[in-house]
Scaffold this motif. Structure first.
Motif, mmCIF file in Angstrom:
data_model
loop_
_atom_site.group_PDB
_atom_site.id
_atom_site.type_symbol
_atom_site.label_atom_id
_atom_site.label_comp_id
_atom_site.label_asym_id
_atom_site.label_seq_id
_atom_site.Cartn_x
_atom_site.Cartn_y
_atom_site.Cartn_z
ATOM 1 N N LEU A 12 -9.318 -29.664 38.230
ATOM 2 C CA LEU A 12 -10.036 -28.782 39.069
ATOM 3 C C LEU A 12 -10.233 -29.651 40.428
ATOM 4 O O LEU A 12 -10.010 -29.357 41.593
ATOM 5 N N SER A 13 -10.896 -30.891 40.290
ATOM 6 C CA SER A 13 -11.040 -31.664 41.468
ATOM 7 C C SER A 13 -9.993 -32.400 42.098
ATOM 8 O O SER A 13 -10.169 -32.461 43.282
ATOM 9 N N PHE A 14 -8.826 -32.541 41.544
ATOM 10 C CA PHE A 14 -7.541 -32.840 42.279
ATOM 11 C C PHE A 14 -6.925 -31.816 43.020
ATOM 12 O O PHE A 14 -6.728 -31.852 44.251
ATOM 13 N N HIS A 15 -7.381 -30.654 42.546
ATOM 14 C CA HIS A 15 -6.622 -29.497 43.185
ATOM 15 C C HIS A 15 -7.454 -29.035 44.346
ATOM 16 O O HIS A 15 -6.954 -28.794 45.421
ATOM 17 N N THR B 248 -0.023 -23.612 43.026
ATOM 18 C CA THR B 248 1.413 -23.542 42.265
ATOM 19 C C THR B 248 2.380 -24.807 42.554
ATOM 20 O O THR B 248 3.038 -25.165 41.347
ATOM 21 N N THR B 249 2.480 -25.202 43.785
ATOM 22 C CA THR B 249 3.474 -26.375 43.825
ATOM 23 C C THR B 249 3.127 -27.423 43.089
ATOM 24 O O THR B 249 3.609 -28.259 42.524
ATOM 25 N N LEU B 250 1.594 -27.762 42.902
ATOM 26 C CA LEU B 250 1.011 -28.848 42.230
ATOM 27 C C LEU B 250 1.216 -28.711 40.717
ATOM 28 O O LEU B 250 1.454 -29.879 39.938
ATOM 29 N N ILE B 251 1.084 -27.793 40.384
ATOM 30 C CA ILE B 251 1.490 -27.330 38.712
ATOM 31 C C ILE B 251 2.614 -27.491 38.430
ATOM 32 O O ILE B 251 3.119 -28.175 37.297
ATOM 33 N N ILE B 252 3.787 -26.647 39.115
ATOM 34 C CA ILE B 252 5.074 -26.865 38.806
ATOM 35 C C ILE B 252 5.348 -28.319 39.131
ATOM 36 O O ILE B 252 6.348 -28.857 38.005
ATOM 37 N N SER B 253 5.149 -28.991 39.918
ATOM 38 C CA SER B 253 5.791 -30.586 40.064
ATOM 39 C C SER B 253 5.264 -31.552 39.235
ATOM 40 O O SER B 253 5.383 -32.678 39.088
ATOM 41 N N SER B 254 4.128 -31.164 38.505
ATOM 42 C CA SER B 254 3.462 -31.846 37.343
ATOM 43 C C SER B 254 4.193 -31.870 36.020
ATOM 44 O O SER B 254 3.469 -32.218 34.989
ATOM 45 N N PHE B 255 5.430 -31.229 35.969
ATOM 46 C CA PHE B 255 6.298 -31.044 34.835
ATOM 47 C C PHE B 255 6.517 -32.318 34.040
ATOM 48 O O PHE B 255 6.480 -32.157 32.826
ATOM 49 N N GLY B 256 6.407 -33.378 34.654
ATOM 50 C CA GLY B 256 6.761 -34.754 34.125
ATOM 51 C C GLY B 256 5.672 -34.876 33.042
ATOM 52 O O GLY B 256 5.954 -35.761 32.037
ATOM 53 N N GLY C 17 6.508 -34.792 56.288
ATOM 54 C CA GLY C 17 7.015 -36.105 55.954
ATOM 55 C C GLY C 17 6.397 -36.784 54.500
ATOM 56 O O GLY C 17 5.352 -36.316 54.297
ATOM 57 N N TYR C 18 6.752 -37.616 54.158
ATOM 58 C CA TYR C 18 6.328 -38.320 52.774
ATOM 59 C C TYR C 18 4.980 -39.015 53.070
ATOM 60 O O TYR C 18 4.221 -39.196 52.208
ATOM 61 N N LEU C 19 4.914 -39.652 54.290
ATOM 62 C CA LEU C 19 3.649 -40.418 54.446
ATOM 63 C C LEU C 19 2.427 -39.647 54.618
ATOM 64 O O LEU C 19 1.372 -39.737 54.023
ATOM 65 N N SER C 20 2.572 -38.460 55.337
ATOM 66 C CA SER C 20 1.247 -37.504 55.490
ATOM 67 C C SER C 20 0.989 -36.960 54.149
ATOM 68 O O SER C 20 -0.173 -36.750 53.538
ATOM 69 N N THR C 21 2.257 -36.456 53.277
ATOM 70 C CA THR C 21 1.831 -35.768 52.160
ATOM 71 C C THR C 21 1.362 -36.620 51.102
ATOM 72 O O THR C 21 0.331 -36.267 50.146
ATOM 73 N N GLY C 22 1.702 -38.092 51.238
ATOM 74 C CA GLY C 22 1.342 -39.016 50.280
ATOM 75 C C GLY C 22 -0.242 -39.225 50.421
ATOM 76 O O GLY C 22 -1.069 -39.601 49.512
ATOM 77 N N PHE C 23 -0.618 -39.108 51.778
ATOM 78 C CA PHE C 23 -2.113 -39.143 51.993
ATOM 79 C C PHE C 23 -2.711 -38.069 51.483
ATOM 80 O O PHE C 23 -3.966 -38.238 50.900
ATOM 81 N N ILE C 24 -2.310 -36.917 51.304
ATOM 82 C CA ILE C 24 -2.965 -35.620 50.886
ATOM 83 C C ILE C 24 -3.166 -35.779 49.524
ATOM 84 O O ILE C 24 -4.258 -35.425 48.852
ATOM 85 N N ILE C 25 -1.991 -36.208 48.752
ATOM 86 C CA ILE C 25 -2.066 -36.425 47.342
ATOM 87 C C ILE C 25 -3.088 -37.474 46.962
ATOM 88 O O ILE C 25 -3.904 -37.333 46.001
ATOM 89 N N ALA C 26 -3.126 -38.593 47.740
ATOM 90 C CA ALA C 26 -4.185 -39.811 47.508
ATOM 91 C C ALA C 26 -5.392 -39.010 47.643
ATOM 92 O O ALA C 26 -6.184 -39.843 46.962
ATOM 93 N N PHE C 27 -5.716 -38.478 48.550
ATOM 94 C CA PHE C 27 -7.278 -37.793 48.879
ATOM 95 C C PHE C 27 -7.484 -37.096 47.614
ATOM 96 O O PHE C 27 -8.733 -37.059 47.114
ATOM 97 N N GLY C 28 -6.545 -36.195 46.890
ATOM 98 C CA GLY C 28 -6.857 -35.344 45.873
ATOM 99 C C GLY C 28 -6.905 -36.424 44.656
ATOM 100 O O GLY C 28 -7.798 -36.100 43.534
ATOM 101 N N MET D 185 -8.365 -39.377 44.881
ATOM 102 C CA MET D 185 -9.541 -39.879 44.978
ATOM 103 C C MET D 185 -10.737 -39.071 44.509
ATOM 104 O O MET D 185 -11.735 -39.282 44.061
ATOM 105 N N CYS D 186 -10.553 -37.822 44.827
ATOM 106 C CA CYS D 186 -11.590 -36.724 44.405
ATOM 107 C C CYS D 186 -11.625 -36.509 42.888
ATOM 108 O O CYS D 186 -12.669 -36.679 42.356
#
Length: 242
Positions: free
Chosen positions: A128-131, A156-164, A205-216, A218-219
Motif C-alpha cells: 500500500l505504501s509503494f502504490h 493496475t499498471t504497477l500490479i501487472i508489471s510486477s508479474f516478475g 521518459g524513463y528518467l522521470s518514470t524512474g524517479f516516480i518509482i524511486a519515490f514509491g 522510498m515511501c
C-alpha cells in the motif's frame, strides 16, 4: 478507445469480425502497422514479451485487453495483486527461516499463525505504501497535464508489471541454495518492468518514470522503518532486507 500498440495512437477498432472465428486485424492509419497483433497471440507470447519489456505488450494489456473502468481495478488484476502479496509473504518467511539468527529466536517462538499474520501485515503495508507513494507523486507532478488521470490504472499498471515476482516459484521447484541471488534478479526485473509499464501509461521518459518509482520505493522503506520502530522486533530487520 482502442489504442495502436505500436505507436500509441487511437484507432477505431482492433479488428473486423466477418464470422465466428474469422477476423481481420486493423491497420493503424498513423504508423501503418497492425493496431494490435496480440489479439491473435496466446498468453505465452504475451508473457515472453513482458519479460523482454516491450512497450506494445503493455499498451495491449492496459488499453486494449482490460475493460474500461472509472473506479476500482479489474477483478482479475485484483486477484493478481493478492497473489503477489502472498508471494512476498512466502519469500520473506522462507528467507527468514534460512537466515535466522539467535536474535530472531523470540520471533520464531511465536505460533506459526501469528508469524504468518505478522509478515502478511508487513507485506500489505509495503504494498500500500509503494502504490500510495507512486500515486501521490504522479498527482503532484502530472495532475495538471491530463484532463482526466485514472489513478486506478496506475495501480493496475504497477500490479501487472510486477508479474516478475511469480518467477520466485522457481524456489519451490529447485533447491533454494542453488538460487541464492535469484531474488535480487527478480527484484531487478520487477523494478525495470514497473518503469517500462508506467512510462507507457503516462507517456513519459524513463528518467522521470524512474524517479516516480524511486519515490514509491522510498515511501515503502519509510513505512518499513516505522513498522520496525513500532514493533521493535529484530527479526523485521532481516525481513525488510528481502
Amino acid at each position: 478507445m482502442p489504442t495502436c500498440v505500436e505507436c500509441g495512437a487511437a484507432v477505431s477498432s482492433l479488428y473486423t469480425e466477418y464470422s465466428k472465428g474469422n477476423i481481420r486485424l486493423t491497420y493503424c492509419e498513423h504508423c501503418k502497422k497492425l493496431a494490435d497483433k496480440y489479439v491473435e497471440h496466446d498468453f505465452v507470447i504475451i508473457f515472453v514479451d513482458m519479460i523482454l519489456h516491450k512497450k506494445p505488450v503493455y499498451r495491449h494489456l492496459l488499453f486494449n485487453r482490460l475493460p474500461y473502468r472509472d473506479l476500482g481495478i479489474d477483478p482479475n488484476v485484483f486477484k493478481l495483486g493478492v497473489l503477489l502479496i502472498l508471494f512476498d509473504v512466502y519469500i520473506k518467511w522462507f528467507r527468514l527461516e534460512q537466515e535466522a539468527t539467535v536474535a530472531d529466536a523470540d520471533f520464531a517462538q511465536h505460533a506459526l499463525v501469528l508469524q504468518y499474520l505478522f509478515i502478511l501485515f508487513l507485506c500489505i503495508i509495503e504494498f500500500l505504501s509503494f502504490h500510495f507513494g507512486v500515486r501521490l507523486i504522479v498527482s503532484l507532478w502530472y495532475g495538471g497535464r491530463y484532463a482526466i488521470l485514472k489513478y486506478n490504472y496506475i495501480t493496475t499498471t504497477l500490479i501487472i508489471s510486477s508479474f516478475g515476482k511469480m518467477l520466485l516459484i522457481l524456489m519451490v521447484i529447485w533447491d533454494y541454495t542453488g538460487l541464492e541471488y535469484s531474488w535480487h534478479l527478480v527484484n531487478l526485473i520487477v523494478l525495470t518492468s514497473n518503469i517500462e509499464a508506467l512510462s507507457v501509461f503516462l507517456d513519459t521518459g524513463y528518467l522521470s518514470t524512474g524517479f516516480i518509482i524511486a519515490f514509491g520505493i522510498m515511501c515503502r522503506i519509510l513505512m518499513q522503518v516505522a513498522f520496525i520502530g513500532i514493533t521493535g522486533d529484530s527479526a523485521l530487520v532481516t525481513m525488510t532486507s528481502m
